[in-house]
Design an enzyme around this catalytic site. Structure first.
Site, short mmCIF file in Angstrom:
data_model
loop_
_atom_site.label_atom_id
_atom_site.label_comp_id
_atom_site.label_asym_id
_atom_site.label_seq_id
_atom_site.Cartn_x
_atom_site.Cartn_y
_atom_site.Cartn_z
N LYS A 112 0.79 -1.24 0.00
CA LYS A 112 0.00 0.00 0.00
C LYS A 112 0.82 1.29 0.00
O LYS A 112 0.29 2.37 0.22
CB LYS A 112 -0.99 0.07 1.18
CG LYS A 112 -1.90 -1.09 1.38
CD LYS A 112 -2.61 -1.56 0.15
CE LYS A 112 -3.62 -0.58 -0.39
NZ LYS A 112 -4.12 -1.05 -1.70
N GLY A 129 2.75 2.26 -2.66
CA GLY A 129 3.03 2.72 -4.02
C GLY A 129 3.90 1.76 -4.80
O GLY A 129 4.57 2.15 -5.76
N THR A 130 3.87 0.47 -4.43
CA THR A 130 4.72 -0.52 -5.10
C THR A 130 4.35 -0.68 -6.58
O THR A 130 5.21 -0.84 -7.43
CB THR A 130 4.64 -1.90 -4.40
OG1 THR A 130 3.27 -2.31 -4.32
CG2 THR A 130 5.21 -1.84 -2.99
N LEU A 134 -8.12 5.06 -2.72
CA LEU A 134 -9.39 5.00 -1.99
C LEU A 134 -9.39 6.04 -0.88
O LEU A 134 -8.35 6.34 -0.30
CB LEU A 134 -9.56 3.62 -1.34
CG LEU A 134 -9.71 2.41 -2.25
CD1 LEU A 134 -9.83 1.14 -1.41
CD2 LEU A 134 -10.94 2.58 -3.14
N ALA A 135 -10.59 6.55 -0.53
CA ALA A 135 -10.68 7.49 0.58
C ALA A 135 -10.36 6.76 1.88
O ALA A 135 -10.75 5.61 2.08
CB ALA A 135 -12.08 8.06 0.64
N TYR A 171 0.18 11.10 -10.79
CA TYR A 171 0.79 11.13 -12.11
C TYR A 171 0.46 9.84 -12.85
O TYR A 171 0.31 8.78 -12.25
CB TYR A 171 2.31 11.27 -12.01
CG TYR A 171 2.76 12.68 -11.79
CD1 TYR A 171 2.96 13.53 -12.89
CD2 TYR A 171 2.95 13.19 -10.51
CE1 TYR A 171 3.36 14.84 -12.69
CE2 TYR A 171 3.36 14.50 -10.31
CZ TYR A 171 3.56 15.32 -11.40
OH TYR A 171 3.95 16.61 -11.21
N1 LIG Z 1 0.92 7.38 -9.59
C1 LIG Z 1 0.16 6.68 -8.75
N2 LIG Z 1 -1.03 6.20 -9.16
C2 LIG Z 1 -1.81 5.50 -8.29
N3 LIG Z 1 -1.49 5.24 -7.00
C3 LIG Z 1 -0.31 5.69 -6.56
C4 LIG Z 1 0.55 6.43 -7.40
N4 LIG Z 1 1.65 6.75 -6.68
C5 LIG Z 1 1.47 6.25 -5.47
N5 LIG Z 1 0.29 5.62 -5.36
C6 LIG Z 1 -0.21 4.98 -4.13
O1 LIG Z 1 -0.16 3.60 -4.25
C7 LIG Z 1 -0.94 3.11 -3.17
C8 LIG Z 1 -1.18 1.63 -3.36
O2 LIG Z 1 0.03 1.01 -3.09
P1 LIG Z 1 0.49 -0.35 -3.73
O3 LIG Z 1 0.47 -0.28 -5.21
O4 LIG Z 1 1.78 -0.66 -3.09
O5 LIG Z 1 -0.66 -1.32 -3.22
S1 LIG Z 1 -0.59 -2.91 -3.11
O6 LIG Z 1 0.15 -3.22 -1.90
O7 LIG Z 1 0.04 -3.44 -4.31
O8 LIG Z 1 -2.01 -3.31 -2.98
C9 LIG Z 1 -2.18 3.97 -3.18
O9 LIG Z 1 -2.63 4.07 -1.85
P2 LIG Z 1 -4.12 4.53 -1.48
O10 LIG Z 1 -4.18 5.98 -1.87
O11 LIG Z 1 -4.26 4.34 -0.03
O12 LIG Z 1 -5.03 3.64 -2.26
C10 LIG Z 1 -1.65 5.29 -3.75
O13 LIG Z 1 -1.61 6.32 -2.80
#
Ligand SMILES: Nc1ncnc2c1ncn2[C@@H]1O[C@H](COP(=O)(O)OS(=O)(=O)O)[C@@H](OP(=O)(O)O)[C@H]1O
Length: 267
Positions: free
Chosen positions: A15, A17-18, A233-234, A215
């Site tokens: 969660k 940003g992976t 998500l909120a 982005y």
């Molecule tokens: N460019 C871009 N586009 C979309 N989302 C972005 C981006 N950069 C960072 N994030 C953040 O990524 C969060 C989800 O993290 P992961 O991808 O690591 O989630 S997971 O563990 O694979 O389920 C997600 O967390 P939440 O906002 O809580 O949903 C995003 O904040």
């Protein structure tokens, strides 16, 4: 062209940003990435399937490209580092060269993000679900409890200490998840350097979406790519009192993490 054992793993944290990190990094012509999370090193069942099974997930690459895989569960799972170490030797004949990317965000935000995802699926099924406050508080002591997994997964220092028993600090780069949202180019250029890649990820490769607050990767002139709407998500709002309580809980763990990484996140 052949399928290669990863040179680099994005190991977590969940969660933070992976997915964005992997998608952005794979814009680089010298990077190929496994599409799916393989869960090879964290799942006993998958690990038993062996190296050949794992390699099948890797896209074919040239000798000069690096292969990246991401499974955010790796960071949290205690057995993973030792398994990686052994498998690197099995795959390459020698070890100690792999690189790891660990993207992190504010542990409270990260825990809330874990919660928000579960809450959304419960709501879709019309199932009542406890509040984040309820789940993260021990009913007897009224203290914050790491028995709740989203809290435990945010104790980055404990998990990092396990990784550092198996790998050199120089094999791991910590990426700031909040900075990846606001200024991806800056974070990605540090990653390019760490991975020994030529500078390629410049600001023209990214487009800001006002709608989503993220982005996008500017894949080609006609195609842009945004992550699925399950991202962003909120999160529930916490009361001031609870915020102070949970921040106090995380403080010593965060301090230890700052010392281990020699980075200060101000969480
Ligand atoms: N460019 C871009 N586009 C979309 N989302 C972005 C981006 N950069 C960072 N994030 C953040 O990524 C969060 C989800 O993290 P992961 O991808 O690591 O989630 S997971 O563990 O694979 O389920 C997600 O967390 P939440 O906002 O809580 O949903 C995003 O904040």
């Amino acid at each position: 062209l052949k399928k290669r054992f990863p040179h680099c793993l994005i190991i977590g944290t969940r969660k933070s940003g992976t997915r964005a990190l992997l998608e952005f990094l794979s814009l680089h012509p010298s990077v190929v990435a496994a599409k799916k999370e393989t869960h090879f090193f964290d799942s006993d069942e998958n690990f038993r399937k062996g190296l050949k099974w794992y390699l099948n997930f890797m896209p074919p690459s040239t000798e000069n490209q690096i292969t990246v895989e991401k499974t955010p569960a790796y960071f949290f799972s205690g057995k993973v580092p030792a398994r990686i170490k052994r498998t690197e030797v099995e795959a390459n004949g020698s070890g100690g060269r792999m690189k790891f990317l660990l993207i992190v965000k504010d542990p409270v935000e990260r825990a809330l993000s874990d919660y928000a995802k579960v809450l959304q699926s419960k709501q879709k099924q019309n199932i009542r679900y406890p509040t984040f406050e309820e789940l993260s508080t021990d009913p007897i002591t009224d203290e914050i409890t790491s028995a709740y997994r989203p809290i435990r997964r945010s104790l980055y220092n404990l998990q990092l200490r396990n990784w550092l028993k198996h790998f050199k600090r120089s094999q791991l780069q910590v990426v700031d998840g909040a900075a990846l949202v606001t200024n991806p180019v800056h974070e990605l250029q540090k990653v390019e350097k760490f991975l020994g890649l030529q500078k390629f990820l410049t600001s023209d490769k990214f487009i800001w979406s006002q709608d989503r607050g993220f982005y996008f990767a500017n894949v080609t002139k006609i195609r842009t790519k945004c992550l699925s709407t399950s991202k962003g998500l909120a999160h529930p709002r916490l009361s001031d009192r609870f915020t102070e309580k949970i921040r106090n809980f995380f403080r010593p763990f965060n301090e230890d993490f700052y010392n281990l990484t020699r980075m200060n996140f101000d969480w």
